[in-house]
Write a protein that holds these residues in place. Structure first.
Motif, PDB file in Angstrom:
ATOM      1  N   PRO A 185       1.439  -1.255  -9.640  1.00 54.29           N
ATOM      2  CA  PRO A 185       2.536  -1.776 -10.457  1.00 54.29           C
ATOM      3  C   PRO A 185       2.394  -3.293 -10.600  1.00 54.29           C
ATOM      4  O   PRO A 185       1.825  -3.947  -9.722  1.00 54.29           O
ATOM      5  CB  PRO A 185       3.784  -1.417  -9.643  1.00 54.29           C
ATOM      6  CG  PRO A 185       3.313  -1.231  -8.241  1.00 54.29           C
ATOM      7  CD  PRO A 185       1.900  -0.732  -8.341  1.00 54.29           C
ATOM      8  N   ALA A 186       2.923  -3.825 -11.707  1.00 49.38           N
ATOM      9  CA  ALA A 186       2.729  -5.247 -12.020  1.00 49.38           C
ATOM     10  C   ALA A 186       3.149  -6.154 -10.866  1.00 49.38           C
ATOM     11  O   ALA A 186       2.495  -7.164 -10.590  1.00 49.38           O
ATOM     12  CB  ALA A 186       3.510  -5.602 -13.283  1.00 49.38           C
ATOM     13  N   GLY A 187       4.242  -5.776 -10.197  1.00 54.46           N
ATOM     14  CA  GLY A 187       4.768  -6.626  -9.134  1.00 54.46           C
ATOM     15  C   GLY A 187       3.815  -6.848  -7.978  1.00 54.46           C
ATOM     16  O   GLY A 187       3.994  -7.775  -7.191  1.00 54.46           O
ATOM     17  N   GLY A 188       2.802  -5.981  -7.864  1.00 58.26           N
ATOM     18  CA  GLY A 188       1.917  -6.063  -6.697  1.00 58.26           C
ATOM     19  C   GLY A 188       0.802  -7.088  -6.800  1.00 58.26           C
ATOM     20  O   GLY A 188       0.052  -7.289  -5.851  1.00 58.26           O
ATOM     21  N   GLN A 220      -3.859   1.497 -11.167  1.00 58.05           N
ATOM     22  CA  GLN A 220      -2.670   2.138 -10.606  1.00 58.05           C
ATOM     23  C   GLN A 220      -1.551   1.157 -10.248  1.00 58.05           C
ATOM     24  O   GLN A 220      -0.383   1.507 -10.314  1.00 58.05           O
ATOM     25  CB  GLN A 220      -3.024   2.906  -9.301  1.00 58.05           C
ATOM     26  CG  GLN A 220      -4.257   3.794  -9.404  1.00 58.05           C
ATOM     27  CD  GLN A 220      -4.050   5.043 -10.238  1.00 58.05           C
ATOM     28  OE1 GLN A 220      -2.918   5.500 -10.384  1.00 58.05           O
ATOM     29  NE2 GLN A 220      -5.106   5.579 -10.809  1.00 58.05           N
ATOM     30  N   THR A 254      10.560   0.297 -10.114  1.00 59.79           N
ATOM     31  CA  THR A 254       9.202   0.769 -10.426  1.00 59.79           C
ATOM     32  C   THR A 254       8.286  -0.343 -10.935  1.00 59.79           C
ATOM     33  O   THR A 254       7.113  -0.098 -11.159  1.00 59.79           O
ATOM     34  CB  THR A 254       9.223   1.923 -11.452  1.00 59.79           C
ATOM     35  OG1 THR A 254      10.029   1.527 -12.561  1.00 59.79           O
ATOM     36  CG2 THR A 254       9.791   3.184 -10.836  1.00 59.79           C
ATOM     37  N   SER A 255       8.815  -1.566 -11.097  1.00 58.95           N
ATOM     38  CA  SER A 255       7.879  -2.660 -11.355  1.00 58.95           C
ATOM     39  C   SER A 255       7.213  -3.058 -10.033  1.00 58.95           C
ATOM     40  O   SER A 255       6.275  -3.842 -10.010  1.00 58.95           O
ATOM     41  CB  SER A 255       8.580  -3.866 -11.978  1.00 58.95           C
ATOM     42  OG  SER A 255       9.253  -4.629 -10.998  1.00 58.95           O
ATOM     43  N   ARG A 256       7.745  -2.522  -8.937  1.00 58.23           N
ATOM     44  CA  ARG A 256       7.135  -2.742  -7.621  1.00 58.23           C
ATOM     45  C   ARG A 256       6.875  -1.409  -6.917  1.00 58.23           C
ATOM     46  O   ARG A 256       6.932  -1.314  -5.692  1.00 58.23           O
ATOM     47  CB  ARG A 256       8.055  -3.604  -6.759  1.00 58.23           C
ATOM     48  CG  ARG A 256       8.338  -4.983  -7.344  1.00 58.23           C
ATOM     49  CD  ARG A 256       9.118  -5.863  -6.372  1.00 58.23           C
ATOM     50  NE  ARG A 256      10.526  -5.504  -6.317  1.00 58.23           N
ATOM     51  CZ  ARG A 256      11.230  -5.421  -5.191  1.00 58.23           C
ATOM     52  NH1 ARG A 256      10.655  -5.639  -4.026  1.00 58.23           N
ATOM     53  NH2 ARG A 256      12.509  -5.102  -5.230  1.00 58.23           N
ATOM     54  N   GLY A 257       6.630  -0.369  -7.710  1.00 52.27           N
ATOM     55  CA  GLY A 257       6.402   0.935  -7.088  1.00 52.27           C
ATOM     56  C   GLY A 257       5.995   1.972  -8.099  1.00 52.27           C
ATOM     57  O   GLY A 257       5.938   1.702  -9.307  1.00 52.27           O
ATOM     58  N   ARG A 258       5.676   3.178  -7.641  1.00 48.95           N
ATOM     59  CA  ARG A 258       5.324   4.273  -8.517  1.00 48.95           C
ATOM     60  C   ARG A 258       5.463   5.595  -7.758  1.00 48.95           C
ATOM     61  O   ARG A 258       5.427   5.634  -6.538  1.00 48.95           O
ATOM     62  CB  ARG A 258       3.899   4.122  -9.074  1.00 48.95           C
ATOM     63  CG  ARG A 258       2.848   3.793  -8.029  1.00 48.95           C
ATOM     64  CD  ARG A 258       1.468   3.674  -8.652  1.00 48.95           C
ATOM     65  NE  ARG A 258       0.985   4.983  -9.023  1.00 48.95           N
ATOM     66  CZ  ARG A 258       0.236   5.225 -10.097  1.00 48.95           C
ATOM     67  NH1 ARG A 258      -0.129   4.239 -10.878  1.00 48.95           N
ATOM     68  NH2 ARG A 258      -0.169   6.453 -10.366  1.00 48.95           N
TER      69      ARG A 258
END
Lengths: 506, 506
Positions: free
Chosen positions: A30-33, A28, B212-216
């Protein structure tokens, strides 16, 4: 709940939470996390280890004076504490650092197909694992100490003759198969939309008895099963739209793991017997090999059987009428059981898979034993692929660099795949013997009797017994390859029209 | 990193992990997992609190001798430790037990619309919250101590005159609106497929700058935003296929919260200034009210403006051509800004929403102050709904039992919704003043200038400043309802064709 129970529950909670974090990261997040997540995992792992090594926990375990199951739990905790205490803090620190560095370097090396890039990290990793083996202690071969981390009690002394028998059986069988015509497999590569694949996969998992009120199916790059107590056991698969068997059998495989975890007795939830304490994982099965025996049993023994497809192929054909238009059950069954030597382990069929495993095990044992130098590894690998599978390795990416395991420091885990195959057939033979009606129920698509037998005999116990104890309780003997060899010979003999003289049980 | 930084990072990691567990529980977890998850949350919360109250952490905070930001962080840690130490362990235990029991009883009472069922738990909850107020300490009213948990520094003394001005403005405005004809809203209730709603919602969120690279974006029964550091900030919404505005404005609302969290300065990650320590939450904003100011600003001030729909309505109409066939921008804009008294807070429009809040705040303040008995609460509620909104409450489910807050022990949190509205207008007025071109950029659908201004002035600071400090830094004054009143009068005056004499700034 006594002090030992309370502290064990807390530790198990933390291990389950680590699993939630890992599941989220792989399905789930996102890449940034990713870097924040790595820190969260590190903080929580350290906390779990701190709780485990807290002297008060050891005292609580020593104070246990309960029934047999609680005593076993306490003993496992004490063993795990003793093992972890034997590892110098400096070695733990170095290993953790090297693992994250080595995995990165390995990924780059594999992308560039350049073993030389990865060799320094691998050399250091072998050295640290040798130190780890010395710290943990062993009687026979240093590799035993590492094996024991994944398959408690397994030794080189047991493994070598087992592997020899497998090789003596597999190699001639493979040669015989290679002389026969190969079945059609083109239709497996038609276009199969992911959404439909997911519906079928989930339906088949539920038919085996996977309880989705305590689980769910998601997609991930590498399929896996993971549990946060028996009440929440999740599986993943990967949908390749131009290859149907990947997601299908991947799901059945992970379902086997999931049935094991969902079948652990409720009373064992939040106890040591639902945790792999030395590995700091929340996992309910007796060992890696035992777990793998269940994924293989459901995927291969059931899921690749003729009886299974007699029943389910018409349904599959309804869902994919165009893709499977000119295919019948026999052809589909043959296609998903094709034996064909290949370079990549994770794509291998049931028979050649073991050859891939044995090759790795013998090389890593030699590395740890100091009989093989890292610089000679690619050559040894390629020679073995040549002699076992008759293939030339065109580059390191498709050779010695293909697996993540060594860069992750997992020396000693490879054998459990093949040990799982062997155990699966032993368990299945015992089930057939104790339930003469078993094959009939399976032919009718009734999976409850088998699942309940496995639950009663295996799943419910979690980690109560060592793999050897469990195997002996259930089958009356230790690791024995005969049922597995009989199964393979029988199956491929029939599929490829071979005339095989059954080897007699020793 | 010094000892204080290391320990703060560890605590923040644990709070972020609690958020992951909660996100998963609300969006992904199979039903069977709930009791195991509750135990995992309890274990981890206790650990986080243990780390916070570890004397070594206090010593580390006292030893800080850094820059202004680090000193503020240390002071916030010391304040949180002192506050938590003032709460007797027995009270914490009792509150935790009562909360889980009361929420269950409340859910049953609401289903049966029977306040009597919930009254004993609520009576005890009021009593324990009064004890909590006494333990925390206050200067004016005991309610101040509870307010301070959600909106540091806010007191009854500030709140009452503020609310009085709002009521004096809102009630006559509502009456005037009620004398005017109501716009069409039937088309908002056409059939809007969830999948398309999700695509639109996510596209609009991204236009505001949600990364959204840091969220969803996921679906959940109640929409929320939650963050695990600024690198992983997730939002949810709820898709009602027969009501378009729910998911749409719900998403814009949560996007406002998310922009705040994503905008926190990277250096504040894993520090006290990205954690609500007394509440044990990982949250980057200055307070509940400040956070709410941003969700309201983006949802209402921007998302419900005429300029916004001038630009985006044609796009919406392309996606839902049948549903919006005979609707134009003006009609759509009027429909999503309809003012209509209703019984349920979460369905209320911008204007009547404040009346719902003020009613709750005045009642809970009276409960905590001992001026109102729980048994008299439904009557007081119903009388107030009658006088403020002109409605009869047909049953407790649609009256005093509608909100979860009191059963969850959240006395003091309601005011932050209206405080957020007030702050949103103050911030927006300051932005307009400092960026004369702002309205033009918004008319062109350029949201970056506004988001960057808000990031520079508000988001980046995390919890560095108290809400009052922040408001004063950015707007030059404390809480001031005038910009908010001007906004509402202007907006509804125009929408409903009212002739309003603007109230002059005090």
């Amino acid at each position: 709940m006594n002090d030992f129970g309370r502290r064990s529950a807390e530790i198990n909670d933390l291990l389950c939470i680590l699993n939630v974090l890992n599941w989220d990261a792989r399905t789930q997040m996102p890449a940034g996390g990713s870097s924040a997540r790595a820190q969260q995992l590190a903080t929580l792992s350290a906390l779990a280890q701190e709780k485990l090594l807290d002297p008060a926990y050891e005292a609580a375990a020593r104070a246990v004076d309960g029934d047999d199951v609680e005593t076993r739990a306490a003993q496992q905790a004490l063993d795990a504490i003793a093992a972890l205490r034997r590892i110098p803090a400096e070695l733990t620190r170095e290993l953790a650092l090297l693992k994250s560095e080595a995995q990165e370097v390995w990924a780059r090396a594999r992308a560039a197909s350049d073993f030389g890039l990865f060799a320094p990290q691998l050399t250091r990793m072998v050295e640290l694992n040798r130190q780890l083996a010395e710290a943990l202690g062993y009687e026979g071969h240093p590799y035993d100490a590492l094996l024991n981390l994944y398959e408690p009690g397994l030794t080189v002394e047991t493994l070598l003759p087992l592997f020899e028998r497998l090789r003596d059986h597999h190699v001639p069988l493979l040669r015989a198969i290679q002389e026969r015509p190969q079945p059609r497999t083109d239709f497996l590569h038609a276009h199969y939309p992911a959404a439909q694949q997911k519906r079928v996969s989930l339906a088949l998992a539920k038919q085996f008895g996977y309880d989705t009120s305590r689980g769910r199916l998601d997609e991930s790059a590498h399929p896996f099963e993971i549990s946060f107590t028996r009440q929440d056991v999740r599986i993943t698969t990967r949908f390749q739209e131009n290859f149907l068997p990947g997601a299908l059998f991947g799901t059945l495989h992970e379902t086997g793991h999931a049935l094991y975890e969902q079948g652990v007795r409720p009373e064992l939830s939040r106890t040591v017997l639902a945790s792999d304490l030395p590995g700091l994982y929340a996992v309910g099965g007796a060992s890696y090999g035992t777990h793998e025996s269940q994924s293989r049993l459901w995927e291969n023994r059931i899921g690749r059987s003729r009886a299974y497809w007699n029943l389910h192929f018409p349904h599959l054909q309804n869902i994919f009428p165009r893709q499977l238009a000119d295919v019948d059950t026999a052809a589909f069954h043959r296609a998903v059981n094709t034996v064909r030597p290949s370079l990549i382990r994770v794509e291998a069929d049931e028979l050649t898979y073991d050859l891939h495993i044995m090759l790795r095990v013998e090389l890593e044992r030699a590395l740890i034993g100091g009989e093989l130098a890292v610089k000679d590894l690619p050559e040894a690998w390629n020679a073995r692929i040549r002699s076992d599978l008759g293939l030339d390795v065109p580059d390191d990416a498709r050779g010695v660099l293909q697996d993540i395991h060594w860069s992750a420091g997992m020396f000693g885990s490879f054998p459990t795949y093949t040990v799982g195959n062997v155990m699966a057939s032993q368990f299945y033979a015992a089930a057939t013997e104790q339930m003469p009606e078993l094959e009939d129920t399976l032919r009718r698509g009734e999976y409850t009797p088998l699942r309940e037998w496995l639950t009663d005999n295996i799943y419910q116990h979690g980690r109560t017994y060592t793999p050897h104890e469990l195997l002996t309780r259930v089958t009356g003997r230790g690791l024995d390859p005969q049922p597995y060899l009989d199964y393979l010979s029988g199956k491929y003999g029939e599929l490829y029209g071979l005339d095989i003289q059954k080897e007699q049980t020793a």
